[in-house]
Design a protein around this motif. Structure first.
Motif, PDB file in Angstrom:
ATOM      1  N   ALA A  18      41.372  56.263  41.205  1.00 33.49           N
ATOM      2  CA  ALA A  18      42.359  56.363  41.931  1.00 33.49           C
ATOM      3  C   ALA A  18      42.363  57.782  42.517  1.00 33.49           C
ATOM      4  CB  ALA A  18      43.495  57.329  41.038  1.00 33.49           C
ATOM      5  N   LEU A  19      42.666  57.349  43.928  1.00 38.26           N
ATOM      6  CA  LEU A  19      43.028  58.496  44.592  1.00 38.26           C
ATOM      7  C   LEU A  19      44.125  59.174  45.104  1.00 38.26           C
ATOM      8  CD1 LEU A  19      42.059  59.865  48.145  1.00 38.26           C
ATOM      9  CD2 LEU A  19      43.010  57.307  49.067  1.00 38.26           C
ATOM     10  N   VAL A  20      44.387  60.162  45.190  1.00 38.48           N
ATOM     11  CA  VAL A  20      45.938  61.397  44.991  1.00 38.48           C
ATOM     12  C   VAL A  20      45.731  62.002  46.133  1.00 38.48           C
ATOM     13  CG1 VAL A  20      46.758  62.867  44.099  1.00 38.48           C
ATOM     14  CG2 VAL A  20      45.214  61.603  42.861  1.00 38.48           C
ATOM     15  N   THR A  21      46.823  62.000  47.170  1.00 35.97           N
ATOM     16  CA  THR A  21      46.564  62.959  48.045  1.00 35.97           C
ATOM     17  C   THR A  21      47.035  64.206  47.959  1.00 35.97           C
ATOM     18  OG1 THR A  21      49.003  62.533  49.509  1.00 35.97           O
ATOM     19  CG2 THR A  21      46.788  60.607  49.692  1.00 35.97           C
ATOM     20  N   GLY A  22      47.004  65.178  48.983  1.00 34.39           N
ATOM     21  CA  GLY A  22      46.898  67.172  48.259  1.00 34.39           C
ATOM     22  C   GLY A  22      46.873  67.413  46.778  1.00 34.39           C
ATOM     23  N   GLY A  23      46.212  66.657  46.811  1.00 35.52           N
ATOM     24  CA  GLY A  23      45.334  66.503  45.040  1.00 35.52           C
ATOM     25  C   GLY A  23      44.365  67.876  45.174  1.00 35.52           C
ATOM     26  N   THR A  25      45.542  71.461  45.116  1.00 36.50           N
ATOM     27  CA  THR A  25      46.618  71.809  44.458  1.00 36.50           C
ATOM     28  C   THR A  25      47.845  71.593  43.661  1.00 36.50           C
ATOM     29  OG1 THR A  25      47.501  72.664  46.199  1.00 36.50           O
ATOM     30  CG2 THR A  25      45.904  73.834  46.339  1.00 36.50           C
ATOM     31  N   GLY A  26      48.167  72.312  42.717  1.00 41.76           N
ATOM     32  CA  GLY A  26      49.776  72.393  42.073  1.00 41.76           C
ATOM     33  C   GLY A  26      49.929  70.745  41.383  1.00 41.76           C
ATOM     34  N   LEU A  27      50.615  69.917  42.088  1.00 41.65           N
ATOM     35  CA  LEU A  27      51.580  68.435  41.848  1.00 41.65           C
ATOM     36  C   LEU A  27      49.621  68.051  41.380  1.00 41.65           C
ATOM     37  CD1 LEU A  27      52.721  67.049  39.678  1.00 41.65           C
ATOM     38  CD2 LEU A  27      54.291  66.332  41.580  1.00 41.65           C
ATOM     39  N   GLY A  28      49.243  68.239  42.962  1.00 45.73           N
ATOM     40  CA  GLY A  28      48.471  66.994  42.525  1.00 45.73           C
ATOM     41  C   GLY A  28      47.293  67.012  42.509  1.00 45.73           C
ATOM     42  N   LEU A  29      47.090  68.209  41.802  1.00 44.08           N
ATOM     43  CA  LEU A  29      45.785  68.558  41.201  1.00 44.08           C
ATOM     44  C   LEU A  29      45.697  67.969  39.952  1.00 44.08           C
ATOM     45  CD1 LEU A  29      43.192  70.289  40.614  1.00 44.08           C
ATOM     46  CD2 LEU A  29      44.068  71.841  40.440  1.00 44.08           C
ATOM     47  N   GLN A  30      47.164  68.510  39.410  1.00 47.12           N
ATOM     48  CA  GLN A  30      47.023  68.461  37.879  1.00 47.12           C
ATOM     49  C   GLN A  30      47.509  66.965  37.436  1.00 47.12           C
ATOM     50  OE1 GLN A  30      47.251  70.421  35.289  1.00 47.12           O
ATOM     51  NE2 GLN A  30      48.355  68.924  33.538  1.00 47.12           N
ATOM     52  N   THR A  31      48.212  66.094  38.138  1.00 48.40           N
ATOM     53  CA  THR A  31      47.826  64.588  38.735  1.00 48.40           C
ATOM     54  C   THR A  31      46.564  64.376  38.650  1.00 48.40           C
ATOM     55  OG1 THR A  31      49.997  65.130  39.476  1.00 48.40           O
ATOM     56  CG2 THR A  31      48.240  62.091  40.429  1.00 48.40           C
ATOM     57  N   CYS A  32      45.611  65.065  39.886  1.00 49.36           N
ATOM     58  CA  CYS A  32      44.482  64.279  39.369  1.00 49.36           C
ATOM     59  C   CYS A  32      43.648  64.908  37.675  1.00 49.36           C
ATOM     60  CB  CYS A  32      43.634  64.928  40.224  1.00 49.36           C
ATOM     61  SG  CYS A  32      43.619  64.870  42.103  1.00 49.36           S
ATOM     62  N   ARG A  33      43.816  65.945  36.825  1.00 47.60           N
ATOM     63  CA  ARG A  33      43.607  65.744  35.809  1.00 47.60           C
ATOM     64  C   ARG A  33      43.882  65.100  34.651  1.00 47.60           C
ATOM     65  NH1 ARG A  33      43.939  72.528  34.493  1.00 47.60           N
ATOM     66  NH2 ARG A  33      41.904  71.233  33.462  1.00 47.60           N
ATOM     67  N   VAL A  34      44.920  64.898  35.384  1.00 46.92           N
ATOM     68  CA  VAL A  34      45.630  64.055  33.905  1.00 46.92           C
ATOM     69  C   VAL A  34      45.168  62.477  34.404  1.00 46.92           C
ATOM     70  CG1 VAL A  34      48.313  62.743  33.419  1.00 46.92           C
ATOM     71  CG2 VAL A  34      47.924  65.002  33.289  1.00 46.92           C
ATOM     72  N   LEU A  35      45.020  61.710  35.265  1.00 49.22           N
ATOM     73  CA  LEU A  35      44.805  60.974  35.407  1.00 49.22           C
ATOM     74  C   LEU A  35      43.422  60.677  34.846  1.00 49.22           C
ATOM     75  CD1 LEU A  35      46.368  59.240  39.240  1.00 49.22           C
ATOM     76  CD2 LEU A  35      47.501  58.790  36.186  1.00 49.22           C
ATOM     77  N   GLY A  36      42.352  61.253  35.625  1.00 51.37           N
ATOM     78  CA  GLY A  36      40.612  61.392  34.853  1.00 51.37           C
ATOM     79  C   GLY A  36      41.030  61.966  33.976  1.00 51.37           C
ATOM     80  N   SER A  37      41.123  62.465  33.282  1.00 48.85           N
ATOM     81  CA  SER A  37      41.334  63.052  31.761  1.00 48.85           C
ATOM     82  C   SER A  37      41.990  61.497  30.714  1.00 48.85           C
ATOM     83  CB  SER A  37      42.636  63.990  31.041  1.00 48.85           C
ATOM     84  OG  SER A  37      43.608  63.848  30.858  1.00 48.85           O
ATOM     85  N   HIS A  38      42.274  60.275  31.295  1.00 51.51           N
ATOM     86  CA  HIS A  38      42.953  59.053  30.647  1.00 51.51           C
ATOM     87  C   HIS A  38      41.342  58.000  31.276  1.00 51.51           C
ATOM     88  CE1 HIS A  38      46.356  61.754  29.404  1.00 51.51           C
ATOM     89  NE2 HIS A  38      46.024  60.620  28.570  1.00 51.51           N
ATOM     90  N   ALA A  40      40.344  57.288  34.716  1.00 53.47           N
ATOM     91  CA  ALA A  40      40.024  57.555  35.489  1.00 53.47           C
ATOM     92  C   ALA A  40      38.848  58.248  36.755  1.00 53.47           C
ATOM     93  CB  ALA A  40      41.479  57.697  36.342  1.00 53.47           C
ATOM     94  N   ARG A  41      38.275  57.419  37.317  1.00 56.07           N
ATOM     95  CA  ARG A  41      37.012  58.132  38.795  1.00 56.07           C
ATOM     96  C   ARG A  41      38.459  59.068  39.574  1.00 56.07           C
ATOM     97  NH1 ARG A  41      33.105  53.665  39.535  1.00 56.07           N
ATOM     98  NH2 ARG A  41      34.867  52.491  38.835  1.00 56.07           N
ATOM     99  N   ILE A  42      38.228  60.010  40.559  1.00 52.69           N
ATOM    100  CA  ILE A  42      39.005  60.739  40.944  1.00 52.69           C
ATOM    101  C   ILE A  42      38.679  61.265  41.898  1.00 52.69           C
ATOM    102  CG2 ILE A  42      40.589  62.520  40.980  1.00 52.69           C
ATOM    103  CD1 ILE A  42      41.444  60.548  38.992  1.00 52.69           C
ATOM    104  N   ALA A  43      39.433  60.401  43.337  1.00 53.24           N
ATOM    105  CA  ALA A  43      39.077  61.189  44.656  1.00 53.24           C
ATOM    106  C   ALA A  43      40.842  61.226  45.279  1.00 53.24           C
ATOM    107  CB  ALA A  43      39.205  59.694  45.394  1.00 53.24           C
TER     108      ALA A  43
END
Ligand code: COA
Length: 263
Positions: A18-23, A25-38, A40-43
């Protein structure tokens, strides 16, 4: 949030990138954490390397395999380079979350043409740029899921947000059109439209802080959390949403139905 606190299976995104733009801080970082903890490898990408480095450490502390790229989503070539680097590093790009956004409150009378343009460029043109690069460089041939983050303020309009509501309405429309054009290639494109989230820069900027958010602003009588919004992204990005495309899921506690459009 750890995977064992989640209502979703911890292997929901195993094997996905998964690639998260604006990842960073804020919602972007939490989205990285949630996708990653399920699984996904995260960019993640953003303009500021210091923020990216701090976010990378957070993700690695969570045990998530992660990398970052630096780009301004307004610059297509820089965005395309980041997409290429994600595919080169992880070998695929299955999920794109267009989260990068700019916001400040300003009445139209105080908003310069360039201020309007800055936000439309970041939010709308940025979503177009990253989506186009991800589609043409990977998803067209392999399928994928795109989740665009907008807002719910564009449905009724909101004082001091002319630039933002215009950009978000454009993303809603772009989403439906991408869904139509890219569905045959197995690419689903959806929107998550969040309301106010506790502790975020957005709430700080627009309402002046969590304690300024009136409890009666929405039927659920509270601000949301970044985790609640990120879990909706997780759902739409996952195979649990395999027949959903072109949809908008509003995650705002019903604020847009009953809340104030004026501060
Ligand atoms: N009120 C009115 N106009 C504003 C403004 C404000 N609070 N903040 C920026 N602008 C205007 C600037 O005056 C400029 O217009 P001008 O050239 O006519 O003076 C225009 O917006 C661009 O500003 P600039 O700072 O040069 O652009 P940028 O691309 O570096 O900044 C923004 C992007 C506009 C989004 C900036 O607010 C920003 O970086 N915000 C931080 C990140 C953020 O917004 N996160 C989202 C949280 S929800």
């Amino acid at each position: 949030m750890t995977a064992n606190q989640s209502p979703f299976r911890s292997d929901l995104l195993d094997g996905k990138v998964a690639l998260v733009t604006g990842g960073a801080t804020g919602l972007g970082l939490q989205t990285c954490r949630v996708l990653g903890s399920h699984g996904a490898r995260i960019a993640l990408c953003s303009r500021k390397e210091a923020n990216l480095q701090a976010a990378l450490q957070v993700l690695r502390d969570d045990g998530i395999d992660a990398m970052y790229g630096i780009c301004d989503v307004r610059e297509f070539e820089a965005v395309a380079d980041v997409v290429d680097s994600v595919v080169a590093h992880f070998g695929s790009l299955d999920i794109l979350v267009n989260n990068a956004a700019g916001n400040f409150p300003a009445l139209i009378s105080d908003l310069s043409p360039n201020g309007f343009k800055a936000v439309v460029d970041i939010d709308l043109r940025g979503t177009f740029n990253v989506s186009k690069a991800a589609y043409e460089r990977w998803m067209r041939d392999h399928g994928g899921a795109v989740v665009n983050i907008t807002a719910a303020t564009q449905y009724r309009g909101m004082a001091m947000q002319a630039h933002v509501v215009s950009a978000k309405a454009g993303i809603d429309a772009l989403t439906r059109t991408c869904a139509i054009e890219w569905g045959p290639a197995g690419v689903r494109v959806n929107v998550v439209a969040p309301g106010g989230m506790a502790g975020t820069e957005g709430v700080q900027r627009i309402t002046g802080g969590d304690d300024k958010f009136p409890a009666n602003s929405n039927p659920l009588r509270r601000l949301g959390s970044t985790t609640e919004v990120a879990q909706t992204v997780l759902f739409l990005a996952s195979d649990a949403a395999s027949y959903i495309t072109g949809a908008v899921v509003v995650v705002d506690g019903g604020s847009w139905l009953t809340g104030r459009a004026q501060f």
